[in-house]
Design an enzyme around this catalytic site. Structure first.
Site, short mmCIF file in Angstrom:
data_model
loop_
_atom_site.label_atom_id
_atom_site.label_comp_id
_atom_site.label_asym_id
_atom_site.label_seq_id
_atom_site.Cartn_x
_atom_site.Cartn_y
_atom_site.Cartn_z
N SER A 50 0.83 -1.21 0.00
CA SER A 50 0.00 0.00 0.00
C SER A 50 0.86 1.27 0.00
CB SER A 50 -0.94 -0.03 1.22
OG SER A 50 -0.20 -0.31 2.39
N ASN A 97 -0.53 7.58 1.02
CA ASN A 97 -1.52 8.67 1.09
C ASN A 97 -2.87 8.29 1.72
OD1 ASN A 97 -2.09 7.14 -1.18
ND2 ASN A 97 -2.78 8.88 -2.40
N TYR A 98 -3.24 7.01 1.62
CA TYR A 98 -4.44 6.52 2.32
C TYR A 98 -4.00 5.26 3.06
CZ TYR A 98 -7.57 9.60 -0.32
OH TYR A 98 -8.21 10.70 -0.86
N LYS A 127 2.54 -5.26 3.22
CA LYS A 127 3.76 -4.46 3.30
C LYS A 127 3.30 -3.00 3.11
CE LYS A 127 7.41 -2.14 1.72
NZ LYS A 127 7.35 -0.90 2.49
N THR A 144 6.46 2.73 4.00
CA THR A 144 7.20 3.00 5.24
C THR A 144 6.60 4.21 5.95
OG1 THR A 144 9.15 1.98 4.34
CG2 THR A 144 9.49 3.55 6.14
N GLU A 146 -3.06 -0.35 -8.86
CA GLU A 146 -3.61 1.01 -8.99
C GLU A 146 -2.41 1.93 -8.98
OE1 GLU A 146 -6.98 0.11 -5.52
OE2 GLU A 146 -5.97 2.02 -5.61
N CYS A 193 -4.35 9.95 -5.93
CA CYS A 193 -4.21 9.45 -7.31
C CYS A 193 -5.30 10.04 -8.17
CB CYS A 193 -4.30 7.93 -7.33
SG CYS A 193 -5.85 7.31 -6.66
N GLU A 250 2.70 13.86 -13.31
CA GLU A 250 1.84 13.86 -12.13
C GLU A 250 2.59 14.55 -10.99
OE1 GLU A 250 1.57 10.12 -9.93
OE2 GLU A 250 -0.55 10.47 -9.59
N ARG A 258 -12.62 8.21 -6.37
CA ARG A 258 -12.75 6.75 -6.38
C ARG A 258 -14.12 6.28 -5.92
NH1 ARG A 258 -10.55 2.52 -2.61
NH2 ARG A 258 -9.99 4.26 -1.29
P1 NAP Z 1 5.46 4.43 -4.16
O1 NAP Z 1 6.68 5.19 -3.85
O2 NAP Z 1 5.36 3.75 -5.48
O3 NAP Z 1 5.30 3.36 -2.97
C1 NAP Z 1 4.19 2.50 -2.92
C2 NAP Z 1 4.56 1.26 -2.12
O4 NAP Z 1 5.54 0.51 -2.84
C3 NAP Z 1 5.17 1.53 -0.76
O5 NAP Z 1 4.72 0.55 0.15
C4 NAP Z 1 6.66 1.36 -1.01
O6 NAP Z 1 7.40 1.04 0.14
C5 NAP Z 1 6.62 0.19 -1.97
N1 NAP Z 1 7.83 -0.02 -2.76
C6 NAP Z 1 8.82 0.87 -3.03
N2 NAP Z 1 9.77 0.27 -3.81
C7 NAP Z 1 9.34 -1.00 -4.04
C8 NAP Z 1 9.85 -2.10 -4.77
N3 NAP Z 1 10.99 -2.04 -5.46
N4 NAP Z 1 9.16 -3.25 -4.79
C9 NAP Z 1 7.99 -3.36 -4.11
N5 NAP Z 1 7.45 -2.34 -3.40
C10 NAP Z 1 8.11 -1.18 -3.37
O7 NAP Z 1 4.15 5.35 -4.05
P2 NAP Z 1 3.74 6.39 -2.92
O8 NAP Z 1 4.67 7.55 -2.96
O9 NAP Z 1 3.55 5.70 -1.61
O10 NAP Z 1 2.29 6.84 -3.43
C11 NAP Z 1 2.13 7.82 -4.41
C12 NAP Z 1 1.85 7.23 -5.77
O11 NAP Z 1 0.81 6.27 -5.65
C13 NAP Z 1 1.33 8.24 -6.77
O12 NAP Z 1 1.92 8.01 -8.02
C14 NAP Z 1 -0.17 7.96 -6.83
O13 NAP Z 1 -0.78 8.35 -8.02
C15 NAP Z 1 -0.19 6.50 -6.63
N6 NAP Z 1 -1.49 6.08 -6.09
C16 NAP Z 1 -2.37 5.49 -6.93
C17 NAP Z 1 -3.62 5.14 -6.48
C18 NAP Z 1 -4.62 4.54 -7.41
O14 NAP Z 1 -5.63 4.09 -6.91
N7 NAP Z 1 -4.43 4.55 -8.71
C19 NAP Z 1 -3.98 5.38 -5.16
C20 NAP Z 1 -3.05 5.98 -4.31
C21 NAP Z 1 -1.80 6.32 -4.79
P3 NAP Z 1 8.32 2.17 0.86
O15 NAP Z 1 7.38 3.18 1.37
O16 NAP Z 1 9.02 1.40 1.90
O17 NAP Z 1 9.25 2.71 -0.19
O1 G3P Z 2 -5.34 8.42 -4.09
C1 G3P Z 2 -6.12 7.40 -3.89
C2 G3P Z 2 -7.57 7.29 -3.86
O2 G3P Z 2 -7.94 6.04 -3.52
C3 G3P Z 2 -8.44 8.40 -3.55
O3 G3P Z 2 -9.73 8.09 -3.23
O4 G3P Z 2 -12.15 8.63 -3.15
O5 G3P Z 2 -10.45 10.33 -2.47
O6 G3P Z 2 -10.74 9.68 -4.83
P1 G3P Z 2 -10.83 9.26 -3.41
#
Ligand code: NAP
Ligand code: G3P
Length: 485
Positions: free
Chosen positions: A160, A163-164, A186, A189, A259, A293, A386, A446
């Site tokens: 996960s 942000n949520y 997992k 962090t 996602e 997101c 983004e 969402r």
């Molecule tokens: P992120 O940096 O990609 O991290 C997401 C998760 O992946 C964290 O648990 C992270 O752990 C883990 N991770 C990092 N490197 C990894 C690897 N090599 N292998 C497996 N897991 C790994 O994303 P974030 O900064 O937390 O969230 C922001 C991003 O999420 C934005 O791009 C946003 O658009 C996207 N998002 C998308 C949605 C959707 O529904 N489409 C919803 C929410 C967020 P660590 O924290 O330990 O690095």
């Molecule tokens: O960024 C992630 C997402 O799940 C947001 O949900 O309902 O606020 O659009 P919502």
């Protein structure tokens, strides 16, 4: 600049095979708040052997869990939902400190997660299989029938984002468990204190030992190891497109549900109700500083109404509350300095290439003030990347077709909004947009959580949403009855 949000320093352990354990390495990861950079708590940095044990425990526990009646699994989920509500106040205080989200939004995330968990149990209890007669296919007689039920997949690895930290963990755990899988969570962090707290809630609700386990450690250190682990049967990931692509490139034969990032466009047509458009756009773009997101990440407005829309959007951005989440601010410091530096690069690039800065464009450490640019053009990074920050570009277009063309040129395809009073125009645009969801006269978002939620292109793989998530984390099993006649 910001003073620390008061609260005691927390040391959390991992849930492995029903026990709360620290790491033998005795190494901890310290979690600092985005507000005042104060220590909120620490979580263990697990070793590979400990990760192996967590996944093995999940694998073993799943064998019994898959045979527990759905109504019994549902009872545990109902209990977890009740506990979540009971603990909402304490949990939201931790969340506010850990990820810098305002208290009201933290609470509503937790209550929404409780609703999600309850609805998941209700949905699973009402799912039914099917029986398919063989004789509908050419050449077959009435002596064959396929009884189709659903089977769990095994061990689900749930990863996960920050942000949520409660909702995007709960929306993986609950459907996975109700379908008869075991889970290894997992959490991000930054967000792992919330993730571990959530695991405690499920444990207290009665999830048996080994059925839910947690792993903490930096993704950059343990990420590759866990996603390639041979005992993982399914990966449910929410996070950046960068990490999502990495996971899909280094894994093989493991189904993925992802996602990822987005660049959601709000398309505003000539006949739109501009007040509705402006309030939705501003709420969609700036809440939690755009760290969603589904945040509105660009406006594509037809020239004829662009000046009027700009005026209304500007007034609403000026009214946003900026500062400390403790005071209920809409725009708060970003999750870390690196994220703020990235947003800053996009702002500088837009300025240098001639975009018109209407508001903001300034920062204090990791706080970026709400920023609005007009006359953004397609040679600017802000048109495509983004930000995950409070920066909104306005791109003026001559008509709906140009808006569609620019919207679809994005590598992303999460959602889009179209604002118009004409249903035919709405469908014209919606039909042509390459995204998972089009919102007509609403911000991109969402919820409600039983709707299908998916991204196309670089925004994801597979479909979430309560029933869809249960189906994604289970598979059909066909038992064919052959009658002797
Ligand atoms: P992120 O940096 O990609 O991290 C997401 C998760 O992946 C964290 O648990 C992270 O752990 C883990 N991770 C990092 N490197 C990894 C690897 N090599 N292998 C497996 N897991 C790994 O994303 P974030 O900064 O937390 O969230 C922001 C991003 O999420 C934005 O791009 C946003 O658009 C996207 N998002 C998308 C949605 C959707 O529904 N489409 C919803 C929410 C967020 P660590 O924290 O330990 O690095
Ligand atoms: O960024 C992630 C997402 O799940 C947001 O949900 O309902 O606020 O659009 P919502």
């Amino acid at each position: 600049m910001f003073s620390c949000i008061k609260g005691k320093e927390l040391t959390f352990k991992n849930l492995v095979n029903g026990e709360w354990t620290s790491s033998e390495s005795d190494q901890f990861i310290e979690i600092y708040s985005p507000i005042g950079n104060c220590l909120v708590g620490k979580v263990p940095a697990m070793t590979k052997e400990e990760v192996d044990f967590a996944i093995k425990s999940a694998d073993e526990a799943q064998k019994a869990w898959r045979n527990v009646a759905v109504n019994k699994r549902a009872e545990i989920l109902y209990k977890a939902a009740d506990l979540l509500i009971e603990k909402a106040d304490e949990m939201s205080s931790i969340m506010m400190r850990e990820i810098g989200k305002d208290k009201k939004s933290c609470e509503s995330e937790i209550l929404r997660s409780a609703d999600y968990i309850r609805f998941t149990a209700d949905t699973a209890k009402n799912l039914s299989g099917e029986s398919i007669p063989g004789d509908s296919f050419p050449g077959f007689k009435k002596n064959k029938i396929s009884v189709v039920t659903r089977e769990p997949l095994g061990v689900v690895l749930a990863i996960s984002p920050f942000n949520y930290p409660v909702n995007l963990a709960a929306s993986k755990i609950a459907p996975a468990l109700i379908a008869g899988n075991s889970v290894v969570l997992k959490p991000a962090t930054q967000g792992s204190l919330c993730g571990l707290y959530l695991a405690k809630v499920f444990e207290q609700a009665g999830v048996p030992a080994g059925v839910l386990n947690t792993i903490t450690g930096r993704g950059s250190v343990i990420g590759d190891y866990i996603v390639k682990h041979p005992d993982v049967d399914f990966i449910n990931f929410t996070g950046s497109t960068e990490i999502g692509s990495r996971i899909s490139s280094i894994t093989s034969m493991v189904p993925l549900l992802m996602e990822l990032g987005g660049k959601d466009a709000a398309i505003v047509l000539e006949d739109a109700d501009l007040d509705v458009a402006a309030s939705n756009i501003v709420a969609g773009a700036y809440s939690y500083s755009g760290q969603r997101c589904t945040a509105v990440k660009r406006i594509l407005v037809v020239d004829k109404v662009a000046d009027k829309l700009l005026e209304k959007v500007k007034a609403k951005v000026e009214a946003l509350k900026v500062g400390n989440p403790v005071d209920g601010a809409d725009v708060v410091p970003l999750i870390d300095m690196k994220s703020a530096d990235f947003v800053w690069e996009l702002i500088e690039d837009a300025k240098a290439k001639g975009a018109k800065l209407i508001l903001g464009g300034n920062r204090e450490e990791n706080l970026i003030y709400p920023t609005l640019f007009d006359n953004v053009t397609t040679d600017m990074r802000l048109a495509w990347e983004e930000p995950f920050g409070p920066v909104l570009p306005i791109i003026r277009v001559k008509d709906k077709d140009e808006a569609i063309e620019i919207a679809n040129k994005s590598e992303y395809g999460l959602q889009s909004s179209v604002f118009t009073e004409n249903i035919n125009e709405a469908f014209y645009v919606a039909d042509r947009l390459e995204v998972g969801t089009v919102q007509v006269n609403n911000k991109t978002e969402r919820g409600p959580d039983h709707f299908p939620f998916l991204g196309v292109k670089a925004s994801g793989i597979g479909t979430q949403g309560i029933r869809y998530s249960i189906e994604a984390m289970s598979r059909p099993k066909a038992t064919v009855i052959n009658l002797n006649r």
